[in-house]
Design a protein around this motif. Structure first.
Motif, PDB file in Angstrom:
ATOM      1  N   ASP A 110       0.835  -1.201   0.000  1.00  0.00           N
ATOM      2  CA  ASP A 110       0.000   0.000   0.000  1.00  0.00           C
ATOM      3  C   ASP A 110       0.869   1.250   0.000  1.00  0.00           C
ATOM      4  N   THR A 112       2.392   4.571   1.262  1.00  0.00           N
ATOM      5  CA  THR A 112       2.544   5.046   2.642  1.00  0.00           C
ATOM      6  C   THR A 112       1.819   6.363   2.863  1.00  0.00           C
ATOM      7  N   GLN A 128      -0.041   6.174   6.282  1.00  0.00           N
ATOM      8  CA  GLN A 128      -0.318   4.782   6.601  1.00  0.00           C
ATOM      9  C   GLN A 128      -0.130   4.580   8.108  1.00  0.00           C
ATOM     10  N   TYR A 136      -5.337   4.352   7.338  1.00  0.00           N
ATOM     11  CA  TYR A 136      -4.678   5.654   7.259  1.00  0.00           C
ATOM     12  C   TYR A 136      -5.244   6.607   8.307  1.00  0.00           C
TER      13      TYR A 136
END
Length: 183
Positions: A110, A112, A128, A136
């Motif tokens: 994913d 950041t 993240q 998040y």
């Protein structure tokens, strides 16, 4: 003989925040627009979790107070984003993902970082929280931050690539408001 007194230390002066106009090499948009498949995959998984570090009154948000030291933190409430606005967070998160506002670093599959534009023109940066879970937390990007102009440019390109039927008035308001705020 006179006993020596313990040395007294004074508290250091508070840090003076300077507007950030330089680029931070560790924080940038991905070089190219993420593919439609990448955006759809992340959109289906990404969630938001509040973080006390960016709340003036964490208890009101159902969070424990932040105990760390972070003199340069920004607060959601300073932008007018309140508890009642929490219901809009999933839509704002999706808006940023759909617009391809991904950071250039990826951790456990994913990005950041993500960004999104609120209807009033504020840009929110999302970091993240838990790698690999697409969780998040976000906070407002200061209007003096040079990265805001890059985020706006990518958002504008994405917005203009949409068909007229897909362009929502709130998206245009977000774009115009951000262009005004992040000159």
């Amino acid at each position: 003989m006179i006993p020596s007194l313990p040395s007294m230390r004074r508290k250091p002066s508070p840090r003076i925040l300077q507007p950030r106009r330089s680029e931070n090499e560790k924080r940038d948009l991905s070089p190219g627009m993420p593919s439609a498949a990448e955006r759809a995959q992340l959109s289906g998984r990404a969630t938001y979790g509040g973080y006390a570090k960016h709340k003036r009154d964490p208890y009101a948000w159902g969070l424990e107070p932040y105990r760390g030291r972070a003199p340069d933190r920004t607060f959601c409430e300073d932008t007018g984003f309140g508890i009642a606005d929490q219901q809009r967070i999933p839509q704002l998160l999706r808006r940023g993902i759909d617009a391809g506002l991904f950071g250039d670093l990826v951790r456990q599959g994913d990005p950041t970082m993500l960004w999104t534009l609120d209807d009033d023109g504020w840009i929110y940066e999302l970091r993240q929280t838990i790698p690999g879970r697409a969780l998040y937390h976000g906070y407002p990007l200061l209007p003096t931050n040079a990265l805001g102009r890059k985020v706006i440019a990518r958002f504008e390109n994405w917005y203009l690539s949409l068909s007229r039927a897909q362009r929502q008035p709130a998206m245009l308001a977000a774009l115009r408001g951000a262009q005004e705020r992040y000159r």
